[in-house]
Design an enzyme around this catalytic site. Structure first.
Site, PDB file in Angstrom:
ATOM      1  N   PRO A  54       0.792  -1.235   0.000  1.00 26.95           N
ATOM      2  CA  PRO A  54       0.000   0.000   0.000  1.00 26.95           C
ATOM      3  C   PRO A  54       0.824   1.284   0.000  1.00 26.95           C
ATOM      4  CG  PRO A  54      -0.130  -1.106   2.123  1.00 26.95           C
ATOM      5  CD  PRO A  54       0.528  -2.070   1.177  1.00 26.95           C
ATOM      6  N   ARG A  63       5.270  12.128  -3.223  1.00 17.79           N
ATOM      7  CA  ARG A  63       5.199  12.736  -1.885  1.00 17.79           C
ATOM      8  C   ARG A  63       6.428  12.302  -1.090  1.00 17.79           C
ATOM      9  NH1 ARG A  63      -0.571  12.873  -1.659  1.00 17.79           N
ATOM     10  NH2 ARG A  63      -0.957  14.358  -3.309  1.00 17.79           N
ATOM     11  N   ASP A  72       1.957 -15.780   6.490  1.00 13.69           N
ATOM     12  CA  ASP A  72       1.469 -17.149   6.272  1.00 13.69           C
ATOM     13  C   ASP A  72       1.533 -17.516   4.795  1.00 13.69           C
ATOM     14  OD1 ASP A  72       0.987 -17.573   8.956  1.00 13.69           O
ATOM     15  OD2 ASP A  72      -1.172 -17.201   8.836  1.00 13.69           O
ATOM     16  N   GLU A  90      12.814  -9.423   0.948  1.00 12.89           N
ATOM     17  CA  GLU A  90      12.019  -8.273   1.402  1.00 12.89           C
ATOM     18  C   GLU A  90      12.819  -7.002   1.149  1.00 12.89           C
ATOM     19  OE1 GLU A  90      11.235  -8.582   5.588  1.00 12.89           O
ATOM     20  OE2 GLU A  90      10.214  -6.636   5.703  1.00 12.89           O
ATOM     21  N   SER A 143      13.200   2.816   2.450  1.00 15.84           N
ATOM     22  CA  SER A 143      13.797   3.547   3.574  1.00 15.84           C
ATOM     23  C   SER A 143      14.400   2.559   4.575  1.00 15.84           C
ATOM     24  CB  SER A 143      12.717   4.398   4.268  1.00 15.84           C
ATOM     25  OG  SER A 143      11.728   3.560   4.841  1.00 15.84           O
ATOM     26  N   ARG A 189       7.969   0.712  13.071  1.00 18.96           N
ATOM     27  CA  ARG A 189       8.445   0.165  11.786  1.00 18.96           C
ATOM     28  C   ARG A 189       9.612  -0.805  11.971  1.00 18.96           C
ATOM     29  NH1 ARG A 189       5.894   3.560   7.906  1.00 18.96           N
ATOM     30  NH2 ARG A 189       5.576   5.635   8.744  1.00 18.96           N
TER      31      ARG A 189
HETATM   32  O1  CA2 Z   1      10.602   2.038   3.126  1.00 19.25           O
HETATM   33  C1  CA2 Z   1       9.733   1.336   2.599  1.00 19.25           C
HETATM   34  O2  CA2 Z   1       9.853   0.861   1.465  1.00 19.25           O
HETATM   35  C2  CA2 Z   1       8.419   1.086   3.324  1.00 19.25           C
HETATM   36  O3  CA2 Z   1       8.018  -0.252   3.057  1.00 19.25           O
HETATM   37  C3  CA2 Z   1       7.426   2.085   2.745  1.00 19.25           C
HETATM   38  C4  CA2 Z   1       6.069   2.059   3.444  1.00 19.25           C
HETATM   39  C5  CA2 Z   1       6.215   2.161   4.955  1.00 19.25           C
HETATM   40  O4  CA2 Z   1       4.949   1.995   5.584  1.00 19.25           O
HETATM   41  C6  CA2 Z   1       7.181   1.111   5.496  1.00 19.25           C
HETATM   42  O5  CA2 Z   1       7.312   1.277   6.894  1.00 19.25           O
HETATM   43  C7  CA2 Z   1       8.538   1.229   4.841  1.00 19.25           C
HETATM   44  C8  CA2 Z   1       5.221   3.229   2.925  1.00 19.25           C
HETATM   45  C9  CA2 Z   1       4.866   3.075   1.452  1.00 19.25           C
HETATM   46  C10 CA2 Z   1       5.121   4.315   0.686  1.00 19.25           C
HETATM   47  O6  CA2 Z   1       4.296   5.355   1.164  1.00 19.25           O
HETATM   48  C11 CA2 Z   1       4.452   6.586   0.626  1.00 19.25           C
HETATM   49  C12 CA2 Z   1       3.671   7.575   1.208  1.00 19.25           C
HETATM   50  C13 CA2 Z   1       3.767   8.865   0.766  1.00 19.25           C
HETATM   51  C14 CA2 Z   1       4.641   9.162  -0.283  1.00 19.25           C
HETATM   52  C15 CA2 Z   1       5.407   8.177  -0.869  1.00 19.25           C
HETATM   53  C16 CA2 Z   1       5.307   6.879  -0.418  1.00 19.25           C
END
Ligand code: CA2
Length: 147
Positions: free
Chosen positions: A11, A19, A88, A99, A103, A112
């Site tokens: 998601p 963003r 699962d 994985e 970030s 996180r």
């Molecule tokens: O660092 C990552 O790839 C994450 O999986 C990104 C997720 C976050 O919930 C994880 O903790 C780490 C968030 C998805 C990207 O969300 C965005 C929100 C706003 C702008 C750009 C990306």
């Protein structure tokens, strides 16, 4: 026939590059897909690249990968930290699983720091930006070549 790698994205990753560039960089998910297609060609891999905001869809795709993929690269996004259903599904997958997080989840908020998916992943890449996807493909190529 080339080895097939499913690259699954969870998601909000559709917002990548649009963003919060200070956390996730400037490249969009379309850019990531293009980079992965090019890297996969170099490694002789075929990729299926998808993104969804729905947990059940990720579960369905992982079940599909169980039959159709030689490896899975997954950025489960926020579901990393919450989803036993995704863990699962991955546990039922016999192939290598990597994985990826754009970030460094360990340098961010404490919620996180834990990932259910890491319990199953053969490798975890975090904090390398979108290059993490390319590192994952390189590792998959190594693992599949040594089989
Ligand atoms: O660092 C990552 O790839 C994450 O999986 C990104 C997720 C976050 O919930 C994880 O903790 C780490 C968030 C998805 C990207 O969300 C965005 C929100 C706003 C702008 C750009 C990306």
């Amino acid at each position: 026939m080339p080895n097939v790698v499913y690259i699954l994205n969870g998601p909000n990753l559709n917002l990548l590059g649009k963003r919060e560039p200070e956390i996730y960089g400037h490249q969009t998910l379309d850019d990531v897909r293009d980079l992965c297609v090019a890297a996969a060609e170099e490694h002789g891999l075929q990729i299926i690249f998808r993104q969804t905001n729905a947990e059940h869809e990720l579960v369905d795709w992982i079940q599909e990968a169980r039959e159709a993929a030689h490896a899975v690269v997954i950025n489960p996004a926020a579901y990393s930290h919450t989803s036993i259903a995704i863990l699962d599904a991955l546990n039922a997958c016999p192939c290598p699983v990597i994985e990826v997080h754009v970030s460094n989840i360990h340098a961010r908020e404490s919620f996180r720091h834990h990932s259910y998916v890491s319990h199953r992943a053969d490798a975890v890449i975090a904090g390398c930006g979108v290059e993490g996807y390319l590192l994952a493909l390189r590792r998959i190529a190594t693992l599949l070549e040594s089989k």
